[in-house]
Design a protein around this motif. Sequence first.
Motif, PDB file in Angstrom:
ATOM      1  N   THR A  99      15.659  -8.536   0.928  1.00 56.20           N
ATOM      2  CA  THR A  99      16.654  -8.747   2.016  1.00 56.20           C
ATOM      3  C   THR A  99      16.176  -8.418   3.307  1.00 56.20           C
ATOM      4  O   THR A  99      16.321  -9.391   4.167  1.00 56.20           O
ATOM      5  N   LEU A 100      15.055  -7.708   3.735  1.00 57.08           N
ATOM      6  CA  LEU A 100      14.458  -7.534   4.831  1.00 57.08           C
ATOM      7  C   LEU A 100      13.215  -8.829   5.304  1.00 57.08           C
ATOM      8  O   LEU A 100      13.453  -9.286   6.295  1.00 57.08           O
ATOM      9  N   LEU A 101      12.449  -8.672   4.345  1.00 54.94           N
ATOM     10  CA  LEU A 101      11.344  -9.741   4.470  1.00 54.94           C
ATOM     11  C   LEU A 101      11.982 -11.339   4.664  1.00 54.94           C
ATOM     12  O   LEU A 101      11.448 -12.117   5.181  1.00 54.94           O
ATOM     13  N   SER A 102      12.958 -11.609   3.731  1.00 51.86           N
ATOM     14  CA  SER A 102      13.516 -13.035   4.002  1.00 51.86           C
ATOM     15  C   SER A 102      14.175 -13.284   5.335  1.00 51.86           C
ATOM     16  O   SER A 102      14.553 -14.431   5.592  1.00 51.86           O
ATOM     17  N   LEU A 103      14.379 -12.304   5.998  1.00 51.52           N
ATOM     18  CA  LEU A 103      14.687 -12.479   7.504  1.00 51.52           C
ATOM     19  C   LEU A 103      13.719 -13.221   8.260  1.00 51.52           C
ATOM     20  O   LEU A 103      13.917 -13.851   9.219  1.00 51.52           O
ATOM     21  N   TYR A 104      12.594 -13.008   7.795  1.00 52.88           N
ATOM     22  CA  TYR A 104      11.282 -13.294   8.645  1.00 52.88           C
ATOM     23  C   TYR A 104      10.471 -14.376   7.781  1.00 52.88           C
ATOM     24  O   TYR A 104       9.693 -15.185   8.471  1.00 52.88           O
ATOM     25  N   ILE A 105      10.448 -14.370   6.587  1.00 51.80           N
ATOM     26  CA  ILE A 105       9.876 -15.496   5.638  1.00 51.80           C
ATOM     27  C   ILE A 105      10.751 -15.992   4.591  1.00 51.80           C
ATOM     28  O   ILE A 105      11.351 -15.457   3.981  1.00 51.80           O
ATOM     29  N   ASN A 106      10.666 -17.336   4.892  1.00 54.76           N
ATOM     30  CA  ASN A 106      11.849 -18.265   4.197  1.00 54.76           C
ATOM     31  C   ASN A 106      11.495 -18.363   2.680  1.00 54.76           C
ATOM     32  O   ASN A 106      12.403 -18.324   1.939  1.00 54.76           O
TER      33      ASN A 106
ATOM     34  N   SER B 228      -3.817  -9.126  -8.311  1.00 58.95           N
ATOM     35  CA  SER B 228      -3.636  -8.455  -6.914  1.00 58.95           C
ATOM     36  C   SER B 228      -4.316  -9.476  -5.848  1.00 58.95           C
ATOM     37  O   SER B 228      -5.588  -9.497  -6.052  1.00 58.95           O
ATOM     38  N   LEU B 229      -3.593  -9.803  -4.843  1.00 60.34           N
ATOM     39  CA  LEU B 229      -4.034 -10.759  -3.918  1.00 60.34           C
ATOM     40  C   LEU B 229      -4.553  -9.711  -2.586  1.00 60.34           C
ATOM     41  O   LEU B 229      -5.180 -10.164  -1.680  1.00 60.34           O
ATOM     42  N   GLY B 230      -4.398  -8.338  -2.529  1.00 61.64           N
ATOM     43  CA  GLY B 230      -4.628  -7.233  -1.722  1.00 61.64           C
ATOM     44  C   GLY B 230      -3.357  -6.643  -1.465  1.00 61.64           C
ATOM     45  O   GLY B 230      -2.481  -6.865  -1.795  1.00 61.64           O
ATOM     46  N   GLU B 231      -3.577  -5.457  -0.650  1.00 66.83           N
ATOM     47  CA  GLU B 231      -2.486  -4.494  -0.364  1.00 66.83           C
ATOM     48  C   GLU B 231      -2.021  -5.070   1.202  1.00 66.83           C
ATOM     49  O   GLU B 231      -2.895  -5.248   1.952  1.00 66.83           O
ATOM     50  N   ILE B 232      -0.697  -4.776   1.332  1.00 63.47           N
ATOM     51  CA  ILE B 232      -0.024  -4.820   2.753  1.00 63.47           C
ATOM     52  C   ILE B 232       0.078  -3.624   3.255  1.00 63.47           C
ATOM     53  O   ILE B 232       0.697  -2.791   2.865  1.00 63.47           O
TER      54      ILE B 232
ATOM     55  N   SER C 228       0.905  -1.040  -0.089  1.00 62.70           N
ATOM     56  CA  SER C 228       0.212  -0.160   0.081  1.00 62.70           C
ATOM     57  C   SER C 228       0.812   1.288   0.008  1.00 62.70           C
ATOM     58  O   SER C 228       2.129   1.201   0.390  1.00 62.70           O
ATOM     59  N   GLU C 229       0.229   2.141  -0.495  1.00 62.59           N
ATOM     60  CA  GLU C 229       0.996   3.602  -0.552  1.00 62.59           C
ATOM     61  C   GLU C 229       1.630   3.976   1.084  1.00 62.59           C
ATOM     62  O   GLU C 229       2.791   4.291   1.138  1.00 62.59           O
ATOM     63  N   LYS C 230       0.837   3.864   1.981  1.00 63.70           N
ATOM     64  CA  LYS C 230       1.298   4.231   3.469  1.00 63.70           C
ATOM     65  C   LYS C 230       2.461   3.458   3.774  1.00 63.70           C
ATOM     66  O   LYS C 230       3.291   3.776   4.211  1.00 63.70           O
ATOM     67  N   THR C 231       2.143   1.844   3.564  1.00 61.54           N
ATOM     68  CA  THR C 231       3.357   1.222   3.973  1.00 61.54           C
ATOM     69  C   THR C 231       4.788   1.438   3.049  1.00 61.54           C
ATOM     70  O   THR C 231       5.840   1.597   3.966  1.00 61.54           O
TER      71      THR C 231
ATOM     72  N   LYS D 243       6.911  -5.965  11.353  1.00 54.98           N
ATOM     73  CA  LYS D 243       5.385  -5.669  11.338  1.00 54.98           C
ATOM     74  C   LYS D 243       4.935  -6.046   9.862  1.00 54.98           C
ATOM     75  O   LYS D 243       3.883  -6.827   9.508  1.00 54.98           O
ATOM     76  N   LEU D 244       5.604  -5.798   8.892  1.00 53.98           N
ATOM     77  CA  LEU D 244       5.157  -5.837   7.413  1.00 53.98           C
ATOM     78  C   LEU D 244       5.139  -7.521   7.059  1.00 53.98           C
ATOM     79  O   LEU D 244       4.360  -7.767   6.603  1.00 53.98           O
ATOM     80  N   ALA D 245       6.243  -7.998   7.571  1.00 50.85           N
ATOM     81  CA  ALA D 245       6.345  -9.526   7.265  1.00 50.85           C
ATOM     82  C   ALA D 245       5.208 -10.328   7.915  1.00 50.85           C
ATOM     83  O   ALA D 245       4.544 -11.232   7.461  1.00 50.85           O
TER      84      ALA D 245
END
Length: 493
Positions: A464-471, A489-493, A405-408, A433-435
Amino acid sequence: MFGKNRMEYVIKSCSAEDAQALQNLLNEMSMNGWELYSMHEVGDEEESAQLNCIFMREAKPNSSSDGDIINISDFKSQMEKMLSPKLTEYENCLEIQSKIRHEKEQINKIKAELEGEAPASVSRKKLNDKISAGLKELEELRHQLNKATSPDLMYAKLHEEKLAIYLSEELLNYIDTDRDYSGEELVAETVKSRLKITETIGYVIPKVVFKDDENLNTCEFSIKIRGMEVFRAGVCPNYLMFYADELHTEHKIKNSITLEDEITGRKIIWVEKDKTKDFWQKGITPSEYIAKALEYVAVKYVDDLLDYEDIDKYLDVVEKENEFLVENIVPDILTYSDLKYLMTSLIKERVSIKNITYIFEKINDFADEGSKVDILNKIRLSLSRQICKSYVNEDGETISAFEISEKTYSDLVMSCDETEDSLIKIDGTLAEKLANKLMKQAKKLNIYAPKLIVPMEYRQIFFTLLSLYINNITVLAPEEIGCNYKIESLGEI
């Protein structure tokens, strides 16, 4: 096949000072078909020394064993650990020093005896011979002490295995052909996995070393990279593993074991092999699961595994096909460090570098056009059709993915702080939080390998950031998808 060579072992003891008793024991055991496997002296200065003799013979089928015969296949390794403990360098040094002191005392005693002997007596000659032998032994011990205290011994320790799989005692028969056959072929499975990774993404996983680790829990294994543990999990011998969401069973299967997969985070169920004969799904054996863990670890931690020696091997391949590319790129335009960054960045996201010469052609095309991050982005754009093909839906036209999402996006981008060294600092709590939000939405849709669409400029940072929390995260840029596929699109995060 393996049962025919099963061995049985027995321990017999006798005094180390009674040569006749030892001879009688060896003769008796030989007459009964036993062979001497090893002999170990035990005891200390306060107790009389004993010899522990281990005898072995081929196990006889359907024979009743004596009470002191041990019919276990792992006896050999366990007994060697107990009876032949390897001394540490410190302990070895202490032992040599103790022997030197003892030898000096013996020489001094002989010297004292010499004072009372006549100059030409037979006894004096014997004592002189003893002193000569003692001095020779003393010189040898001093040589051993010099060797034990040499810095060369320390330099020899400056090495760690690149990639090692450690197994608990219960799993050692997966690799040890001297033990009872377990039905598992772990060595072959790891070779299969290494070939698979080479074929699919062009990455050659280094040699795997297998070791035992008595500190592991029952039926547990761990994987270490350069001495650091990066993965640990358990398996269930004589069971098959199934993903719970694929098993479609309404009732709990008797004696089944439910766990969480350390790789995907999915719920898994271990079921006894004899209860899976009528299953539609083909379960995963313990060896196959360990091999899957090896694949996962080798790709995730490729930065730690791929070294300059490996880069040289890739350069050799390119040089055979196009010598100009190597001469033009290395080291005037890109260093080994730059090449390692580009190659590991592609491998970590499972982008194939199998056509390594083509990859180097693209590196050569873009080498003068900015930083290594810019070069990486342009290489990915050149490979966009290949990259996206792996993630397209069954219809062959669309890629289902979540969007930011634009905010995230603005929150994360605004939190980026680029330092003078070109390092980008990002608030880790925002990334976590995003992950969590992404995985929460993905699980609602039964998705365990989510895909995320992010603008090209920040795509690498997000991965790089998200792979720390999601394999199993995949991060694509709209520019990579381009006109080749549609985005669902499956939705906005």
